[in-house]
Design a protein around this motif. Structure first.
Motif, PDB file in Angstrom:
ATOM      1  N   LEU A 229       0.913  -1.659  -0.338  1.00 53.13           N
ATOM      2  CA  LEU A 229       0.131   0.248  -0.175  1.00 53.13           C
ATOM      3  C   LEU A 229       1.039   1.245  -0.030  1.00 53.13           C
ATOM      4  CD1 LEU A 229      -2.555  -1.032   2.667  1.00 53.13           C
ATOM      5  CD2 LEU A 229      -2.167  -1.668  -0.212  1.00 53.13           C
ATOM      6  N   GLN A 230       2.262   1.009  -0.336  1.00 53.66           N
ATOM      7  CA  GLN A 230       3.040   1.902  -0.276  1.00 53.66           C
ATOM      8  C   GLN A 230       2.598   3.030  -1.860  1.00 53.66           C
ATOM      9  OE1 GLN A 230       4.734   3.384   2.764  1.00 53.66           O
ATOM     10  NE2 GLN A 230       3.401   1.753   3.620  1.00 53.66           N
ATOM     11  N   ASN A 231       3.000   2.496  -3.140  1.00 57.52           N
ATOM     12  CA  ASN A 231       3.315   2.711  -3.447  1.00 57.52           C
ATOM     13  C   ASN A 231       1.527   2.572  -4.868  1.00 57.52           C
ATOM     14  OD1 ASN A 231       6.166   3.937  -3.153  1.00 57.52           O
ATOM     15  ND2 ASN A 231       6.198   1.424  -3.662  1.00 57.52           N
ATOM     16  N   TYR A 232       1.174   3.912  -5.486  1.00 60.71           N
ATOM     17  CA  TYR A 232       0.379   4.151  -6.971  1.00 60.71           C
ATOM     18  C   TYR A 232       0.866   3.818  -8.227  1.00 60.71           C
ATOM     19  CZ  TYR A 232      -4.480   5.911  -8.217  1.00 60.71           C
ATOM     20  OH  TYR A 232      -5.490   5.701  -8.978  1.00 60.71           O
ATOM     21  N   ILE A 233       1.201   2.399  -9.486  1.00 63.21           N
ATOM     22  CA  ILE A 233       1.012   2.846 -10.383  1.00 63.21           C
ATOM     23  C   ILE A 233      -0.199   2.790 -11.474  1.00 63.21           C
ATOM     24  CG2 ILE A 233       2.096   0.722 -11.424  1.00 63.21           C
ATOM     25  CD1 ILE A 233       3.317  -0.538  -9.226  1.00 63.21           C
ATOM     26  N   VAL A 234       0.820   4.263 -11.772  1.00 62.26           N
ATOM     27  CA  VAL A 234      -0.236   4.669 -12.760  1.00 62.26           C
ATOM     28  C   VAL A 234       0.120   4.767 -13.971  1.00 62.26           C
ATOM     29  CG1 VAL A 234      -1.176   7.325 -13.674  1.00 62.26           C
ATOM     30  CG2 VAL A 234      -1.152   6.490 -11.358  1.00 62.26           C
ATOM     31  N   PRO A 235      -0.438   4.266 -15.139  1.00 61.13           N
ATOM     32  CA  PRO A 235       0.373   4.351 -16.750  1.00 61.13           C
ATOM     33  C   PRO A 235       0.270   5.555 -17.587  1.00 61.13           C
ATOM     34  CG  PRO A 235      -1.951   3.075 -16.439  1.00 61.13           C
ATOM     35  CD  PRO A 235      -1.864   3.303 -15.335  1.00 61.13           C
ATOM     36  N   PHE A 236       0.857   5.784 -18.196  1.00 62.14           N
ATOM     37  CA  PHE A 236       0.673   6.934 -19.332  1.00 62.14           C
ATOM     38  C   PHE A 236       0.731   6.397 -20.744  1.00 62.14           C
ATOM     39  CE2 PHE A 236       0.458   9.047 -15.170  1.00 62.14           C
ATOM     40  CZ  PHE A 236       0.997  10.227 -16.146  1.00 62.14           C
TER      41      PHE A 236
ATOM     42  N   VAL B 211       5.508   4.527 -17.123  1.00 62.70           N
ATOM     43  CA  VAL B 211       4.424   4.008 -15.991  1.00 62.70           C
ATOM     44  C   VAL B 211       5.025   5.275 -15.080  1.00 62.70           C
ATOM     45  CG1 VAL B 211       4.517   2.337 -14.678  1.00 62.70           C
ATOM     46  CG2 VAL B 211       3.905   1.969 -16.944  1.00 62.70           C
ATOM     47  N   LYS B 212       4.329   5.874 -14.001  1.00 64.63           N
ATOM     48  CA  LYS B 212       4.579   6.638 -12.802  1.00 64.63           C
ATOM     49  C   LYS B 212       3.842   5.705 -11.662  1.00 64.63           C
ATOM     50  CE  LYS B 212       5.442  10.757 -13.489  1.00 64.63           C
ATOM     51  NZ  LYS B 212       4.477  12.648 -14.214  1.00 64.63           N
ATOM     52  N   ILE B 213       4.834   5.936 -10.458  1.00 67.84           N
ATOM     53  CA  ILE B 213       4.463   5.650  -9.860  1.00 67.84           C
ATOM     54  C   ILE B 213       4.836   6.508  -8.409  1.00 67.84           C
ATOM     55  CG2 ILE B 213       5.661   3.137  -7.953  1.00 67.84           C
ATOM     56  CD1 ILE B 213       7.481   2.143 -10.106  1.00 67.84           C
ATOM     57  N   TYR B 214       3.928   6.623  -7.525  1.00 68.99           N
ATOM     58  CA  TYR B 214       3.662   7.218  -7.036  1.00 68.99           C
ATOM     59  C   TYR B 214       3.287   7.142  -5.460  1.00 68.99           C
ATOM     60  CZ  TYR B 214       2.470  10.746 -10.176  1.00 68.99           C
ATOM     61  OH  TYR B 214       2.481  11.108 -11.653  1.00 68.99           O
TER      62      TYR B 214
ATOM     63  N   ARG C  85       2.764  11.776  -1.864  1.00 73.11           N
ATOM     64  CA  ARG C  85       1.772  12.184  -2.482  1.00 73.11           C
ATOM     65  C   ARG C  85       3.171  12.564  -4.225  1.00 73.11           C
ATOM     66  NH1 ARG C  85      -2.334  15.501  -0.838  1.00 73.11           N
ATOM     67  NH2 ARG C  85      -3.130  14.181   1.340  1.00 73.11           N
ATOM     68  N   GLN C  86       4.580  12.161  -3.762  1.00 69.49           N
ATOM     69  CA  GLN C  86       5.149  12.347  -4.729  1.00 69.49           C
ATOM     70  C   GLN C  86       5.435  11.079  -5.842  1.00 69.49           C
ATOM     71  OE1 GLN C  86       6.178  15.846  -4.790  1.00 69.49           O
ATOM     72  NE2 GLN C  86       5.024  16.172  -3.302  1.00 69.49           N
ATOM     73  N   CYS C  87       6.036  11.747  -7.149  1.00 68.86           N
ATOM     74  CA  CYS C  87       6.119  10.500  -8.299  1.00 68.86           C
ATOM     75  C   CYS C  87       7.605  10.124  -7.526  1.00 68.86           C
ATOM     76  CB  CYS C  87       6.117  10.924  -9.886  1.00 68.86           C
ATOM     77  SG  CYS C  87       6.035  10.319 -11.025  1.00 68.86           S
ATOM     78  N   VAL C  88       7.637   8.914  -6.975  1.00 69.54           N
ATOM     79  CA  VAL C  88       8.941   8.042  -6.778  1.00 69.54           C
ATOM     80  C   VAL C  88      10.178   8.111  -7.365  1.00 69.54           C
ATOM     81  CG1 VAL C  88       8.721   8.633  -4.083  1.00 69.54           C
ATOM     82  CG2 VAL C  88       7.531   6.034  -6.162  1.00 69.54           C
TER      83      VAL C  88
END
Length: 863
Positions: free
Chosen positions: A42-49, A53-56, A61-64
């Motif tokens: 539950l530490q990272n939110y993975i979002v496809p563009f 692919v960006k991992i927040y 709340r920052q992109c890591v």
């Protein structure tokens, strides 16, 4: 460092931007549209563009972490050149612990290390799919077994054939076996725990629902929609019968059906007992159960998420979201909610935003979106969501099956489209500002994230969602954003639309607004608003900030389409912006080809209107008159066609772009010193005045960047035949006498601007931001286009061109002669370039000229 050394460092790289991807949004049969997910800890939110692919981090709340496709040659080949689309993301599919697995729609399975750099080659395996079969979803079980769901367009466009495969992945191979097939699927959904799938399908001219247990390979329930008593009513309207969204809970015991009329029907699967939940007043676009099945989330056009407590039917609301809710999911064992929003106020592009909420207090943990430009013409084929009423911002129930086909036909027929957009760079923060409907988005190019999104024009969309006939109400639209040279003042220009079907419906209103903000504030504060600044029904066609030498750079110049000019500046005594000077229209026609430039000392204004160029004295606001009586420098020039853009690069050279030519006007001599034709490359593509969006000037060095877009020749008579583009960015010296560099980008560039340092920033129609410049840092260099070659020896290049005049082979889908013609825009003045501009000055006083004098004039031009 030598000048040539600086030139050699010029690079083009695509390093920022990109659009949030909702891979399943293009398939109307999927209720679950988003593929963004949480890691097990539950530490990272993975979002496809569409380009990465960006991992927040859910804590900061920052992109890591950013996994750019352009950093890997294999991923660049798959996603850029072969146009594969990301279909799903998994963390468990690969046997390696730190591997992230990407599934493409065409059946490729790509494993890469998401905790390290993209240095090693990713592992790529390929599924054996039928023609037209597309990957939709991979299901994961607790025992590390996997199922794969694919879809294929069925017998007619609004239905699909679904296939469910058992999936086994070994080190270098894939095994699949078909387990379940369902034909004529209209709509589908699956539970949060990936154990149950529900499908609405057509059989014997009746709609049926099937609930299937994915891992037990058995059908739990199948029933006809007509068997539901609450559904069956002979006088029911079409929207009350049209199912727009579905959801099934994690136990397979509850099924929710959302209808285009706004009603939600919650069914008990065992006995088909139903109850109706009524709050929405337009189509229910998204539904989702919490993991324990006690709450149901619903969202739609109202821009509100409704939380239904199913035991009591009580509601909670999360209102005032920035877009309509097209997907809502419960993640992380019910600790988070993931929302996918579509910003439908932009009709020319599909803009999505993802929000991750804390389920305990509904506070936002992460908000994700890319740049939000508004293009002049529609750029993609994303269908608008379904509404009960036919509007510009929606698809009707009856036309939902053909809307995408219509969109694709429009794109295919549009040979000459203007895909340019408006943007502005703040001189101090260097952030990019995009007008977006009634708002302005602030995007940080270097951090690659949205900094702020502020509504600057009042409308219904700002405070609530529009539903049904309200969708036809047109909100104000921000057309332009300009900053003063010190970056402390923002000037916005907007147009307001009166209600339709009135005598005054065509009387548009225009507002000019002046904003400022403190360093510790996010939003800009409105100081002055001017209604109809140039008069009733007279639009502003161009806005230009004053140089730093005038009133501490606190002033702007505005021009209209009748030839009028107005100068506005900030008054310290009144603490307000005031109109200081104006000149009345002095032309007999209207024109949107209006350009402005200002001398660096602030004494002269250059006003381009249609094909006329006037030089004005700022003090008198009248035509410039030289103090030297012997001087024959004119204060007015007539060019070969409408003026599209003007850039004053230094005290003596004025670069002027018309429809046909790009020229340099020597202000001291009053003559055109260098010129070449651009007509073959921009003919009929851009609306009047929009070519300026593709020309930029480095005000420190005087270098000029010009974008030339080309449409590639595509295969004819194919159903999915969408035009492809590529662009060139050509950088010149200030006098256009030498080309500093020429760079190729693989898509249509919509805007280019100077970043107030040493580089040019550009945006393409896929929302990707690139840079052409000398100061690309090591992180950005990961995205440098390795295929770009610097051309420094122009004489040898010209010799090669002369040897290749007879070559007609095709390269990259474009004829060589196109490239040869384009390379002739080189700015090399070794050989005099002649065009229609060369003789403009000679014909101004041609009366009563002897033949020998006329011949002398011609020889001066030629030599």
């Amino acid at each position: 460092m030598t000048q040539a050394g600086v030139y050699q460092q010029y690079k083009l790289s695509v390093v920022s931007g990109g659009k949030v991807a909702l891979p399943r949004a293009a398939n109307p049969s999927h209720s679950n549209k988003s593929t963004a997910f949480l890691t097990p800890d539950l530490q990272n939110y993975i979002v496809p563009f569409n380009n990465q692919v960006k991992i927040y981090s859910t804590e900061t709340r920052q992109c890591v972490k950013t996994l750019k496709f352009s950093n890997s040659p294999q991923l660049l080949e798959i996603f850029e050149k072969e146009n594969a689309q990301l279909a799903d993301i998994s963390l468990k599919l690969s046997p390696e612990e730190n591997d992230l697995t990407l599934l493409t729609n065409d059946g490729r399975i790509i494993s890469l290390n998401y905790k390290g750099k993209l240095t090693s080659n990713p592992t790529i395996l390929r599924l054996n799919l039928e023609d037209g079969e597309s990957v939709s979803k991979v299901f994961e079980n607790s025992d590390n077994s996997f199922k794969l769901l694919t879809s294929k367009i069925g017998s007619y466009r609004s239905v699909f054939t679904y296939k469910l495969y058992g999936l086994q992945i070994k080190k270098d191979s894939i095994e699949t076996n078909l387990e379940h097939t369902l034909n004529d699927v209209i709509l589908s959904t699956w539970s949060n725990n990936s154990k149950f799938m529900a499908c609405l399908f057509q059989r014997d001219n009746q709609r049926h629902v099937q609930i299937y247990s994915i891992w037990d390979k058995q059908e739990l329930k199948e029933f006809s929609l007509q068997s539901i008593s609450a559904m069956h009513h002979p006088t029911a309207s079409q929207s009350s019968k049209y199912v727009s969204s579905m959801a099934v809970d994690s136990s397979g015991s509850q099924l929710a059906l959302g209808f285009a009329s706004g009603v939600v029907n919650v069914l008990n699967v065992s006995d088909l007992q139903s109850r109706l939940l009524k709050w929405h007043i337009d189509s229910v676009l998204s539904l989702g159960f919490t993991d324990d099945g006690t709450y149901l989330l619903s969202g739609g056009w109202e821009k509100v998420v409704s939380f239904w407590q199913l035991s009591t039917n009580l509601q909670q609301f999360l209102p005032r979201l920035p877009g309509i809710v097209v997907d809502c999911q419960s993640l992380g064992g019910g600790k988070f909610y993931s929302l996918a929003l579509q910003m439908t106020q932009n009709l020319n592009s599909t803009d999505y935003q993802l929000i991750l909420l804390n389920a305990a207090d509904l506070t936002s943990k992460v908000s994700v979106n890319g740049p939000l430009p508004v293009f002049n013409s529609p750029v993609d084929v994303g269908a608008m969501p379904v509404s009960a009423v036919s509007t510009k911002a929606s698809t009707t129930v009856s036309s939902s099956s053909v809307s995408k086909k219509k969109q694709m036909n429009k794109l295919r027929k549009g040979i000459k489209k203007d895909f340019t957009t408006t943007a502005a760079v703040n001189p101090v923060t260097r952030q990019i500002f995009f007008p977006h409907a009634s708002a302005v988005q602030t995007f940080d190019f270097y951090k690659n994230e949205q900094v702020n999104y502020q509504y600057v024009a009042s409308g219904i969309n700002n405070t609530m969602g529009k539903v049904r006939f309200e969708l036809n109400i047109q909100d104000p639209v921000v057309l332009d954003v300009v900053f003063t040279k010190d970056g402390k003042w923002m000037v916005t220009y907007e147009v307001q639309f009166p209600p339709e079907n009135l005598l005054s419906s065509k009387d548009l209103g225009y507002n000019l607004k002046f904003w400022t903000k403190n360093d510790n504030e996010n939003d800009w504060s409105l100081i002055t608003k001017v209604i109809d600044p140039h008069g009733v029904n007279i639009p502003i066609t161009k806005t230009l900030p004053v140089p730093t030498t005038i009133n501490e750079s606190r002033g702007i110049l505005t021009a209209d389409n009748e030839g009028g000019l107005k100068y506005w500046e900030y008054d310290d005594y009144q603490k307000n912006w005031c109109l200081r000077k104006l000149t009345l229209p002095n032309f007999n026609n209207f024109s949107n080809s209006v350009s402005l430039a200002w001398s660096q000392d602030g004494s002269l204004i250059f006003h381009g209107f249609d094909d006329k160029l006037q030089i004005l004295d700022f003090e008198t606001f009248k035509n410039f008159e030289s103090s030297n009586s012997d001087s024959d420098i004119p204060n007015e020039f007539t060019l070969d066609s409408e003026i599209q853009a003007m850039k004053l690069v230094d005290d003596t050279n004025l670069v002027v772009a018309t429809r046909f030519t790009l020229s340099v006007l020597d202000l001291l001599k009053g003559t055109i010193s260098n010129s070449f034709d651009i007509y073959p490359f921009v003919n009929g593509v851009y609306k009047n005045g929009h070519l300026e969006r593709l020309i930029s000037c480095d005000e420190k060095t005087g270098r000029i960047a010009l974008v030339v877009n080309q449409r590639l020749k595509e295969v004819q008579n194919e159903e999915n035949d969408i035009p492809q583009y590529r662009a060139r960015v050509i950088v010149f010296e200030s006098s256009l006498s030498k080309r500093v560099g020429s760079f190729v980008h693989s898509n249509y560039i919509s805007w280019i601007g100077w970043n107030h340092d040493t580089d040019f920033i550009f945006l393409d129609i896929n929302g990707k931001l690139g840079i052409v410049g000398t100061t690309v840092n090591s992180e950005m260099l990961e995205g440098v286009n390795s295929e770009i070659s610097m051309e420094t020896n122009f004489s040898s290049q010209l010799q090669k061109l002369s040897q290749q005049q007879d070559v007609s082979a095709a390269v990259d889908g474009v004829d060589n002669e196109d490239d040869i013609a384009l390379d002739s825009i080189n700015g090399d003045n070794n050989n005099k370039v002649l065009n229609m501009n060369s003789f403009v000055g000679m014909f101004e006083n041609i009366q009563n000229v002897q033949m020998d004098t006329f011949f002398d004039y011609v020889m001066k031009v030629v030599t």
